[in-house]
Design a protein around this motif. Structure first.
Motif, PDB file in Angstrom:
ATOM      1  N   ILE A   1       2.617  16.469 -22.581  1.00  0.00           N
ATOM      2  CA  ILE A   1       1.624  17.543 -22.557  1.00  0.00           C
ATOM      3  C   ILE A   1       1.588  18.175 -23.937  1.00  0.00           C
ATOM      4  O   ILE A   1       2.614  18.529 -24.506  1.00  0.00           O
ATOM      5  N   TRP A   2       0.380  18.226 -24.503  1.00  0.00           N
ATOM      6  CA  TRP A   2       0.191  18.724 -25.849  1.00  0.00           C
ATOM      7  C   TRP A   2      -0.034  20.223 -25.854  1.00  0.00           C
ATOM      8  O   TRP A   2      -0.299  20.836 -24.816  1.00  0.00           O
ATOM      9  N   SER A   3      -0.009  20.807 -27.038  1.00  0.00           N
ATOM     10  CA  SER A   3      -0.139  22.255 -27.185  1.00  0.00           C
ATOM     11  C   SER A   3      -1.502  22.776 -26.738  1.00  0.00           C
ATOM     12  O   SER A   3      -1.655  23.953 -26.476  1.00  0.00           O
ATOM     13  N   ASN A   4      -2.483  21.896 -26.622  1.00  0.00           N
ATOM     14  CA  ASN A   4      -3.791  22.329 -26.124  1.00  0.00           C
ATOM     15  C   ASN A   4      -3.903  22.171 -24.602  1.00  0.00           C
ATOM     16  O   ASN A   4      -4.960  22.376 -24.032  1.00  0.00           O
ATOM     17  N   GLY A   5      -2.803  21.781 -23.953  1.00  0.00           N
ATOM     18  CA  GLY A   5      -2.776  21.652 -22.494  1.00  0.00           C
ATOM     19  C   GLY A   5      -3.197  20.299 -21.969  1.00  0.00           C
ATOM     20  O   GLY A   5      -3.203  20.075 -20.762  1.00  0.00           O
TER      21      GLY A   5
ATOM     22  N   VAL B   1       0.844  -1.196   0.000  1.00  0.00           N
ATOM     23  CA  VAL B   1       0.000   0.000   0.000  1.00  0.00           C
ATOM     24  C   VAL B   1       0.877   1.243   0.000  1.00  0.00           C
ATOM     25  O   VAL B   1       0.608   2.204  -0.730  1.00  0.00           O
ATOM     26  N   TRP B   2       1.939   1.236   0.789  1.00  0.00           N
ATOM     27  CA  TRP B   2       2.835   2.388   0.865  1.00  0.00           C
ATOM     28  C   TRP B   2       3.474   2.664  -0.500  1.00  0.00           C
ATOM     29  O   TRP B   2       3.528   3.801  -0.955  1.00  0.00           O
ATOM     30  N   SER B   3       3.929   1.625  -1.168  1.00  0.00           N
ATOM     31  CA  SER B   3       4.545   1.775  -2.481  1.00  0.00           C
ATOM     32  C   SER B   3       3.542   2.338  -3.483  1.00  0.00           C
ATOM     33  O   SER B   3       3.866   3.231  -4.275  1.00  0.00           O
ATOM     34  N   SER B   4       2.343   1.840  -3.457  1.00  0.00           N
ATOM     35  CA  SER B   4       1.297   2.320  -4.360  1.00  0.00           C
ATOM     36  C   SER B   4       0.965   3.786  -4.084  1.00  0.00           C
ATOM     37  O   SER B   4       0.812   4.583  -5.011  1.00  0.00           O
ATOM     38  N   MET B   5       0.865   4.145  -2.828  1.00  0.00           N
ATOM     39  CA  MET B   5       0.570   5.544  -2.463  1.00  0.00           C
ATOM     40  C   MET B   5       1.713   6.459  -2.885  1.00  0.00           C
ATOM     41  O   MET B   5       1.478   7.559  -3.394  1.00  0.00           O
ATOM     42  N   ARG B   6       2.947   6.023  -2.701  1.00  0.00           N
ATOM     43  CA  ARG B   6       4.105   6.819  -3.094  1.00  0.00           C
ATOM     44  C   ARG B   6       4.103   7.032  -4.608  1.00  0.00           C
ATOM     45  O   ARG B   6       4.321   8.139  -5.091  1.00  0.00           O
ATOM     46  N   ASN B   7       3.828   5.966  -5.372  1.00  0.00           N
ATOM     47  CA  ASN B   7       3.802   6.074  -6.827  1.00  0.00           C
ATOM     48  C   ASN B   7       2.710   7.024  -7.307  1.00  0.00           C
ATOM     49  O   ASN B   7       2.923   7.810  -8.232  1.00  0.00           O
ATOM     50  N   ARG B   8       1.555   6.967  -6.673  1.00  0.00           N
ATOM     51  CA  ARG B   8       0.469   7.891  -7.035  1.00  0.00           C
ATOM     52  C   ARG B   8       0.837   9.329  -6.714  1.00  0.00           C
ATOM     53  O   ARG B   8       0.550  10.238  -7.503  1.00  0.00           O
ATOM     54  N   ALA B   9       1.451   9.544  -5.572  1.00  0.00           N
ATOM     55  CA  ALA B   9       1.865  10.902  -5.196  1.00  0.00           C
ATOM     56  C   ALA B   9       2.923  11.435  -6.153  1.00  0.00           C
ATOM     57  O   ALA B   9       2.884  12.614  -6.544  1.00  0.00           O
ATOM     58  N   GLU B  10       3.857  10.594  -6.554  1.00  0.00           N
ATOM     59  CA  GLU B  10       4.892  11.018  -7.502  1.00  0.00           C
ATOM     60  C   GLU B  10       4.289  11.319  -8.872  1.00  0.00           C
ATOM     61  O   GLU B  10       4.678  12.296  -9.518  1.00  0.00           O
ATOM     62  N   LEU B  11       3.327  10.524  -9.308  1.00  0.00           N
ATOM     63  CA  LEU B  11       2.649  10.784 -10.581  1.00  0.00           C
ATOM     64  C   LEU B  11       1.905  12.114 -10.520  1.00  0.00           C
ATOM     65  O   LEU B  11       1.945  12.904 -11.475  1.00  0.00           O
ATOM     66  N   ALA B  12       1.247  12.378  -9.404  1.00  0.00           N
ATOM     67  CA  ALA B  12       0.527  13.653  -9.249  1.00  0.00           C
ATOM     68  C   ALA B  12       1.498  14.830  -9.271  1.00  0.00           C
ATOM     69  O   ALA B  12       1.234  15.852  -9.912  1.00  0.00           O
ATOM     70  N   ALA B  13       2.629  14.695  -8.599  1.00  0.00           N
ATOM     71  CA  ALA B  13       3.630  15.771  -8.589  1.00  0.00           C
ATOM     72  C   ALA B  13       4.220  15.970  -9.979  1.00  0.00           C
ATOM     73  O   ALA B  13       4.424  17.107 -10.428  1.00  0.00           O
TER      74      ALA B  13
ATOM     75  N   SER C   1       2.731  15.290 -12.843  1.00  0.00           N
ATOM     76  CA  SER C   1       1.678  15.914 -13.654  1.00  0.00           C
ATOM     77  C   SER C   1       1.582  17.407 -13.364  1.00  0.00           C
ATOM     78  O   SER C   1       1.448  18.213 -14.294  1.00  0.00           O
ATOM     79  N   THR C   2       1.682  17.777 -12.110  1.00  0.00           N
ATOM     80  CA  THR C   2       1.652  19.184 -11.736  1.00  0.00           C
ATOM     81  C   THR C   2       2.842  19.929 -12.328  1.00  0.00           C
ATOM     82  O   THR C   2       2.703  21.053 -12.822  1.00  0.00           O
ATOM     83  N   ASN C   3       4.008  19.305 -12.288  1.00  0.00           N
ATOM     84  CA  ASN C   3       5.200  19.918 -12.893  1.00  0.00           C
ATOM     85  C   ASN C   3       4.976  20.196 -14.377  1.00  0.00           C
ATOM     86  O   ASN C   3       5.283  21.284 -14.867  1.00  0.00           O
ATOM     87  N   MET C   4       4.442  19.201 -15.078  1.00  0.00           N
ATOM     88  CA  MET C   4       4.254  19.369 -16.524  1.00  0.00           C
ATOM     89  C   MET C   4       3.212  20.439 -16.833  1.00  0.00           C
ATOM     90  O   MET C   4       3.371  21.223 -17.771  1.00  0.00           O
ATOM     91  N   LYS C   5       2.161  20.512 -16.037  1.00  0.00           N
ATOM     92  CA  LYS C   5       1.147  21.550 -16.247  1.00  0.00           C
ATOM     93  C   LYS C   5       1.722  22.933 -15.950  1.00  0.00           C
ATOM     94  O   LYS C   5       1.391  23.908 -16.630  1.00  0.00           O
ATOM     95  N   SER C   6       2.601  23.011 -14.956  1.00  0.00           N
ATOM     96  CA  SER C   6       3.270  24.282 -14.658  1.00  0.00           C
ATOM     97  C   SER C   6       4.187  24.687 -15.806  1.00  0.00           C
ATOM     98  O   SER C   6       4.243  25.869 -16.182  1.00  0.00           O
TER      99      SER C   6
END
Length: 181
Positions: free
Chosen positions: A161-165, A34-46, A48-53
């Motif tokens: 991330i594509w040109s349309n965001g 569970v910890w590994s899965s939660m860490r992977n999800r948190a890293e994916l979210a971070a 994704s946020t980086n790419m949107k920024s």
């Protein structure tokens, strides 16, 4: 004699002790998954946020300067070369993008968390698509990648991330290409 029976009633037997240890090990193994899965999800979210920024900052750059940042891709010659990373970091820094926004947390962890404050460790984990210096070029095609994650460390592959965001995984992008043909 009654003293002996009171003493044995309060003590654990070897079987009870082994049962407790086994249950604790099973729970620890479940928690680790569970910890590994939660860490992977948190890293994916971070990530994704980086790419949107990065997308937001690049769009602001294009709006302000009338063109895509002209960073030469021939500066990306060796993995230890810092010209390309520094050029991109400096190009988008005025738009609120810090060096840490260029790093995928999963890649950073897999590399052993190198100290990114040292100049020899500067890198970007998101590669930018080169465009010419014409004003509308980065927006010509809605599914033209702006940034592509360098490493395939997330489920579904590299993030794009594509040109349309729109943020997609490599797997989703390949499905889109297959449907378009």
């Amino acid at each position: 004699m009654p003293r002996l029976s009171q003493r044995s009633a309060a003590a654990f037997t070897l079987l009870e002790l082994m049962t407790v240890i086994t249950v604790m090990l099973i729970l620890a193994a479940m928690f680790m998954g569970v910890w590994s899965s939660m860490r992977n999800r948190a890293e994916l979210a971070a990530c994704s946020t980086n790419m949107k920024s990065l997308y937001t900052a690049a769009a602001a750059y294009v709006q302000q300067n009338g063109q895509w940042p002209q960073v030469a891709t021939n500066t990306l010659t060796t993995p230890n070369d810092t010209l390309y990373p520094n050029a991109w970091i400096n190009a988008l820094a005025p738009f609120g993008i810090a060096q840490k926004n260029w790093l995928c947390p999963s890649v950073q962890r897999e590399m052993g968390n190198p100290d990114m404050t040292k100049s020899e460790n500067v890198r970007v984990d998101y590669l930018a698509t080169p465009f010419d210096n014409k004003p509308g070029t980065p927006f010509l095609w809605p599914h033209q990648p702006w940034f592509i994650e360098r490493g395939s460390v997330h489920p579904g592959g590299n993030l794009i991330i594509w040109s349309n965001g729109q943020l997609v995984t490599m797997q989703e992008a390949l499905q889109f290409v297959g449907q378009a043909q």
